[in-house]
Design an enzyme around this catalytic site. Structure first.
Site, PDB file in Angstrom:
ATOM      1  N   TYR A  86       0.835  -1.201   0.000  1.00 20.52           N
ATOM      2  CA  TYR A  86       0.000   0.000   0.000  1.00 20.52           C
ATOM      3  C   TYR A  86       0.876   1.261   0.000  1.00 20.52           C
ATOM      4  CZ  TYR A  86      -3.635   3.226   1.771  1.00 20.52           C
ATOM      5  OH  TYR A  86      -4.513   4.270   1.950  1.00 20.52           O
ATOM      6  N   LYS A 108       0.956   4.126  -2.889  1.00 20.97           N
ATOM      7  CA  LYS A 108       0.597   5.505  -2.562  1.00 20.97           C
ATOM      8  C   LYS A 108       1.773   6.464  -2.768  1.00 20.97           C
ATOM      9  CE  LYS A 108      -3.753   5.100  -1.421  1.00 20.97           C
ATOM     10  NZ  LYS A 108      -4.795   5.643  -2.339  1.00 20.97           N
TER      11      LYS A 108
END
Length: 269
Positions: free
Chosen positions: A166, A170
């Site tokens: 993640y 991001k």
């Protein structure tokens, strides 16, 4: 109150629930016509109904944002329904946490697919209706700002234990944002990102509640969640509406000279 998005058309991914839902409703309150998108039909249609009940205009386009052709199809839907595209919000996403030594290739790739590759494809698909349309307007002496807002995370800025996949995705969103900001600024397309801290959504609720996405349990273990909240200077999570308001600012004329920025929305964390 003046409507800052009157007659503008917005695509908001992941807008059947959570932050995306609040973004779609807030945009509609300010006069935007909204393409509501979610993987599941029911929540998207509920948001469309809510917008129509308030006197706004909306349509739904549902499906897997990571699938081939999705980006082109949702843009085509917006153009066929409303004739233009002014705002693109890349919000859809979820988490699939694991410590890096236990993380599978599939877990890592899934986060790249939804958080980074899907926004890239959507921006590319929007090119004729954002960059190219603006280029023609400039030739005619018309200045009209269009807005792209990408959703990053504090994890993409600082990293986060258990979120190598993640966090990497991001962080990639930040690079994508800054690059498109530089490439398209001359065409009056403002591209910015928000990096959220702890926002109260189903992704941050107690893991013990058993909410699942793509077959995996989402949320944060209750004790960890409580400890994290205590680290926030404001001593509480942000609400989905507060998170949506930051996106609204970047999508509105209030941010016409803001480009390539990443704004942290985290209660001072």
């Amino acid at each position: 109150m003046s409507k800052l998005l009157e007659n503008q058309v917005a695509i908001v991914t992941g807008s059947g629930r959570g932050i995306g839902r609040e973004v779609a409703l807030l945009f509609a309150e300010h006069g935007a016509r909204v393409v509501v998108s979610d993987k599941d039909d029911a929540p998207a249609l509920e948001v469309v109904s809510a917008i129509r009940e308030m006197g706004g205009e909306a349509t739904a386009y549902c499906g897997d944002i990571t699938s081939a052709g999705f980006a082109e199809s949702i843009v085509d839907k917006g153009i066929s329904e409303f004739g233009r595209l002014d705002i693109l919000v890349n919000n859809a996403g979820y988490t699939s946490d694991s410590l890096i030594h236990k993380m599978t290739d599939e877990q890592f790739q899934a986060m790249l697919d939804i958080h980074l590759i899907a926004p890239f494809r959507l921006i590319r698909a929007a090119t004729p209706y954002m960059r190219d349309a603006a280029k023609k307007e400039i030739e005619q002496g018309i200045v009209h700002h269009r807005k792209i807002v990408n959703v990053s995370s504090g994890a993409g800025v600082n990293g986060n234990v258990g979120q190598a996949n993640y966090s990497s995705a991001k962080a990639g969103v930040i690079g994508l944002t800054k690059t498109v900001g530089k490439e398209w600024a001359q065409f009056n397309v403002n591209t910015n990102a928000v990096a959220y801290g702890f926002i109260d959504t189903r992704l941050t609720r107690p893991k013990e509640e058993g909410e699942t996405v793509e077959g995996g349990t989402i949320g944060i273990p209750g004790k960890v969640r409580d400890m994290f909240i205590q680290k926030i200077p404001q001593r509480r999570p942000g609400t989905a509406r507060e998170a949506a308001e930051s996106i609204f600012y970047l999508a509105s004329p209030l941010s016409n000279y803001v480009n390539g920025q990443v704004i942290s929305i985290n209660g001072g964390l």
